[in-house]
Design a protein around this motif. Structure first.
Motif, PDB file in Angstrom:
ATOM      1  N   LEU A   1      10.374   5.225  -4.803  1.00 49.16           N
ATOM      2  CA  LEU A   1       9.638   6.255  -4.062  1.00 49.16           C
ATOM      3  C   LEU A   1       8.277   5.647  -3.735  1.00 49.16           C
ATOM      4  O   LEU A   1       7.476   5.387  -4.638  1.00 49.16           O
ATOM      5  CB  LEU A   1       9.481   7.515  -4.912  1.00 49.16           C
ATOM      6  N   THR A   2       8.008   5.409  -2.457  1.00 47.26           N
ATOM      7  CA  THR A   2       6.828   4.646  -2.043  1.00 47.26           C
ATOM      8  C   THR A   2       6.038   5.393  -0.975  1.00 47.26           C
ATOM      9  O   THR A   2       6.632   5.993  -0.066  1.00 47.26           O
ATOM     10  CB  THR A   2       7.272   3.269  -1.489  1.00 47.26           C
ATOM     11  N   PHE A   3       4.716   5.333  -1.068  1.00 48.70           N
ATOM     12  CA  PHE A   3       3.849   5.896  -0.025  1.00 48.70           C
ATOM     13  C   PHE A   3       2.480   5.239  -0.092  1.00 48.70           C
ATOM     14  O   PHE A   3       2.090   4.671  -1.124  1.00 48.70           O
ATOM     15  CB  PHE A   3       3.735   7.424  -0.173  1.00 48.70           C
ATOM     16  N   SER A   4       1.761   5.323   1.019  1.00 44.68           N
ATOM     17  CA  SER A   4       0.392   4.806   1.055  1.00 44.68           C
ATOM     18  C   SER A   4      -0.524   5.796   0.353  1.00 44.68           C
ATOM     19  O   SER A   4      -0.409   7.016   0.546  1.00 44.68           O
ATOM     20  CB  SER A   4      -0.071   4.607   2.499  1.00 44.68           C
ATOM     21  N   HIS A   5      -1.462   5.290  -0.457  1.00 50.33           N
ATOM     22  CA  HIS A   5      -2.395   6.174  -1.155  1.00 50.33           C
ATOM     23  C   HIS A   5      -3.234   6.930  -0.127  1.00 50.33           C
ATOM     24  O   HIS A   5      -3.816   6.324   0.774  1.00 50.33           O
ATOM     25  CB  HIS A   5      -3.303   5.367  -2.080  1.00 50.33           C
ATOM     26  N   PRO A   6      -3.289   8.253  -0.233  1.00 47.17           N
ATOM     27  CA  PRO A   6      -4.040   9.033   0.765  1.00 47.17           C
ATOM     28  C   PRO A   6      -5.499   8.606   0.882  1.00 47.17           C
ATOM     29  O   PRO A   6      -6.090   8.697   1.976  1.00 47.17           O
ATOM     30  CB  PRO A   6      -3.916  10.470   0.241  1.00 47.17           C
ATOM     31  N   GLY A   7      -6.110   8.137  -0.210  1.00 43.15           N
ATOM     32  CA  GLY A   7      -7.506   7.698  -0.138  1.00 43.15           C
ATOM     33  C   GLY A   7      -7.677   6.457   0.715  1.00 43.15           C
ATOM     34  O   GLY A   7      -8.769   6.193   1.223  1.00 43.15           O
ATOM     35  N   VAL A   8      -6.624   5.703   0.889  1.00 44.23           N
ATOM     36  CA  VAL A   8      -6.662   4.492   1.708  1.00 44.23           C
ATOM     37  C   VAL A   8      -6.199   4.779   3.132  1.00 44.23           C
ATOM     38  O   VAL A   8      -6.807   4.317   4.101  1.00 44.23           O
ATOM     39  CB  VAL A   8      -5.776   3.392   1.090  1.00 44.23           C
ATOM     40  N   SER A   9      -5.136   5.549   3.276  1.00 41.82           N
ATOM     41  CA  SER A   9      -4.549   5.794   4.599  1.00 41.82           C
ATOM     42  C   SER A   9      -5.290   6.856   5.391  1.00 41.82           C
ATOM     43  O   SER A   9      -5.211   6.888   6.623  1.00 41.82           O
ATOM     44  CB  SER A   9      -3.093   6.218   4.435  1.00 41.82           C
TER      45      SER A   9
ATOM     46  N   PRO B   1       1.454   0.038  -8.478  1.00 38.77           N
ATOM     47  CA  PRO B   1       0.708   0.024  -7.212  1.00 38.77           C
ATOM     48  C   PRO B   1       0.475  -1.395  -6.700  1.00 38.77           C
ATOM     49  O   PRO B   1       0.523  -2.365  -7.456  1.00 38.77           O
ATOM     50  CB  PRO B   1      -0.614   0.694  -7.595  1.00 38.77           C
ATOM     51  N   GLY B   2       0.221  -1.447  -5.393  1.00 36.52           N
ATOM     52  CA  GLY B   2      -0.102  -2.741  -4.797  1.00 36.52           C
ATOM     53  C   GLY B   2      -0.482  -2.596  -3.337  1.00 36.52           C
ATOM     54  O   GLY B   2       0.212  -1.926  -2.574  1.00 36.52           O
ATOM     55  N   ALA B   3      -1.608  -3.205  -2.942  1.00 39.58           N
ATOM     56  CA  ALA B   3      -2.085  -3.216  -1.547  1.00 39.58           C
ATOM     57  C   ALA B   3      -2.147  -1.822  -0.937  1.00 39.58           C
ATOM     58  O   ALA B   3      -1.704  -1.589   0.193  1.00 39.58           O
ATOM     59  CB  ALA B   3      -1.183  -4.112  -0.709  1.00 39.58           C
ATOM     60  N   GLY B   4      -2.706  -0.877  -1.692  1.00 41.95           N
ATOM     61  CA  GLY B   4      -2.846   0.485  -1.186  1.00 41.95           C
ATOM     62  C   GLY B   4      -1.570   1.305  -1.238  1.00 41.95           C
ATOM     63  O   GLY B   4      -1.546   2.444  -0.758  1.00 41.95           O
ATOM     64  N   GLN B   5      -0.506   0.743  -1.805  1.00 37.00           N
ATOM     65  CA  GLN B   5       0.772   1.446  -1.901  1.00 37.00           C
ATOM     66  C   GLN B   5       0.996   1.972  -3.313  1.00 37.00           C
ATOM     67  O   GLN B   5       0.630   1.333  -4.292  1.00 37.00           O
ATOM     68  CB  GLN B   5       1.930   0.500  -1.551  1.00 37.00           C
ATOM     69  N   GLU B   6       1.589   3.157  -3.371  1.00 39.11           N
ATOM     70  CA  GLU B   6       2.014   3.733  -4.641  1.00 39.11           C
ATOM     71  C   GLU B   6       3.537   3.589  -4.727  1.00 39.11           C
ATOM     72  O   GLU B   6       4.254   3.964  -3.785  1.00 39.11           O
ATOM     73  CB  GLU B   6       1.624   5.207  -4.744  1.00 39.11           C
ATOM     74  N   ASN B   7       4.013   3.028  -5.816  1.00 42.49           N
ATOM     75  CA  ASN B   7       5.446   2.732  -5.953  1.00 42.49           C
ATOM     76  C   ASN B   7       5.972   3.279  -7.278  1.00 42.49           C
ATOM     77  O   ASN B   7       5.647   2.763  -8.349  1.00 42.49           O
ATOM     78  CB  ASN B   7       5.673   1.216  -5.900  1.00 42.49           C
ATOM     79  N   PHE B   8       6.781   4.318  -7.177  1.00 43.86           N
ATOM     80  CA  PHE B   8       7.329   4.960  -8.371  1.00 43.86           C
ATOM     81  C   PHE B   8       8.856   4.811  -8.398  1.00 43.86           C
ATOM     82  O   PHE B   8       9.507   5.005  -7.373  1.00 43.86           O
ATOM     83  CB  PHE B   8       6.998   6.456  -8.385  1.00 43.86           C
TER      84      PHE B   8
ATOM     85  N   GLY C   1      -0.419  13.815   8.746  1.00 40.96           N
ATOM     86  CA  GLY C   1      -1.387  12.884   9.310  1.00 40.96           C
ATOM     87  C   GLY C   1      -0.838  11.471   9.383  1.00 40.96           C
ATOM     88  O   GLY C   1       0.338  11.215   9.092  1.00 40.96           O
ATOM     89  N   ASN C   2      -1.702  10.551   9.783  1.00 33.77           N
ATOM     90  CA  ASN C   2      -1.291   9.159   9.915  1.00 33.77           C
ATOM     91  C   ASN C   2      -0.884   8.567   8.563  1.00 33.77           C
ATOM     92  O   ASN C   2      -1.475   8.870   7.537  1.00 33.77           O
ATOM     93  CB  ASN C   2      -2.432   8.332  10.507  1.00 33.77           C
ATOM     94  N   ALA C   3       0.122   7.710   8.607  1.00 31.79           N
ATOM     95  CA  ALA C   3       0.579   6.994   7.403  1.00 31.79           C
ATOM     96  C   ALA C   3       0.926   7.940   6.259  1.00 31.79           C
ATOM     97  O   ALA C   3       0.678   7.649   5.089  1.00 31.79           O
ATOM     98  CB  ALA C   3      -0.477   5.990   6.948  1.00 31.79           C
ATOM     99  N   SER C   4       1.497   9.089   6.628  1.00 29.81           N
ATOM    100  CA  SER C   4       1.830  10.066   5.588  1.00 29.81           C
ATOM    101  C   SER C   4       3.280   9.971   5.131  1.00 29.81           C
ATOM    102  O   SER C   4       3.710  10.768   4.304  1.00 29.81           O
ATOM    103  CB  SER C   4       1.571  11.490   6.109  1.00 29.81           C
ATOM    104  N   SER C   5       4.017   9.010   5.656  1.00 27.27           N
ATOM    105  CA  SER C   5       5.438   8.921   5.324  1.00 27.27           C
ATOM    106  C   SER C   5       5.667   8.506   3.872  1.00 27.27           C
ATOM    107  O   SER C   5       5.024   7.582   3.372  1.00 27.27           O
ATOM    108  CB  SER C   5       6.148   7.922   6.245  1.00 27.27           C
ATOM    109  N   VAL C   6       6.572   9.202   3.242  1.00 27.65           N
ATOM    110  CA  VAL C   6       7.062   8.826   1.923  1.00 27.65           C
ATOM    111  C   VAL C   6       8.444   8.204   2.140  1.00 27.65           C
ATOM    112  O   VAL C   6       9.242   8.712   2.917  1.00 27.65           O
ATOM    113  CB  VAL C   6       7.150  10.051   0.991  1.00 27.65           C
ATOM    114  N   ARG C   7       8.708   7.100   1.480  1.00 28.36           N
ATOM    115  CA  ARG C   7       9.960   6.379   1.699  1.00 28.36           C
ATOM    116  C   ARG C   7      10.769   6.262   0.405  1.00 28.36           C
ATOM    117  O   ARG C   7      10.202   6.164  -0.675  1.00 28.36           O
ATOM    118  CB  ARG C   7       9.670   4.985   2.276  1.00 28.36           C
TER     119      ARG C   7
END
Length: 200
Positions: free
Chosen positions: A142-150, A79-86, A184-190
């Motif tokens: 596989l990256t996405f913004s943590h739902p608790g942050v976004s 993780p880093g800066a509200g991002q989850e990176n797997f 919702g907003n910032a829900s994209s998984v990349r």
């Protein structure tokens, strides 16, 4: 007497000229001897229209890793800066060397097998061919913004479907990393392209 000798000499030259002309005409005739021009001959070694290298294309297809030859797993979160990176990891479980190239397919599933959220977006990275000897691995991010942050609506998947590049059959991996954004907003998984190894 002199006039007679001169006339005979001219007559002899005329006969000789006629004979030579006849020989030249005979030599200049067609191969068939009927006076028609002979047909053009086909010369071997002339250029033919270019075609694709089907042998290399077939070799490329046979070198690709197929779903049945791979084992999928999800690596540890970085993780880093509200991002989850797997890292999504594919390991060659076959007895031959094969390749992967490009993005994986991925979808989160609930307990009933229903997909959660839209398909992940793919990065614009340039794909590279990763050669996998037996037991070797390749990974894609596989990256996405943590739902608790976004603030995106979240759901907790039961599993992750992973489809190797250019394959149709997926591999199912248990998902134990908690909620993921599904709308919702910032829900994209990349997703990123595959690289050699098991993670960054």
């Amino acid at each position: 007497m002199a006039k007679t000798s001169l006339g005979l000499s001219r007559a002899a030259r005329l006969v000789s000229a006629v004979a030579v002309l006849g020989l030249l005409t005979a030599c200049g005739g067609g191969d068939g001897g009927d006076g028609t021009a002979s047909a053009p001959q086909r010369v071997s070694g002339t250029a033919a229209p270019a075609t694709g290298d089907t042998s290399s294309a077939a070799a490329s297809v046979s070198a690709r890793c197929h779903t049945s030859e791979l084992r999928a797993s999800v690596g540890r979160n970085d993780p880093g800066a509200g991002q989850e990176n797997f890292p999504i990891v594919l390991t060659n479980a076959s007895g031959r060397t094969c390749t992967v190239r490009g993005h994986p397919g991925a979808a989160f599933l609930d307990a009933s097998g229903k997909q959660l959220g839209p398909d992940p977006r793919r990065s614009a990275d340039t794909p590279v061919t990763v050669r996998l000897a037996p037991g070797r691995s390749a990974w894609a991010g596989l990256t996405f913004s943590h739902p608790g942050v976004s603030g995106a609506r979240a759901a907790t998947p039961k599993s992750l479907l992973v489809t190797p590049p250019d394959e149709r059959d997926p591999l199912k991996v248990a998902w134990t990393a908690g909620p993921v954004p599904v709308s919702g907003n910032a829900s994209s998984v990349r997703l990123t392209v595959f690289a050699a190894g098991t993670g960054p």
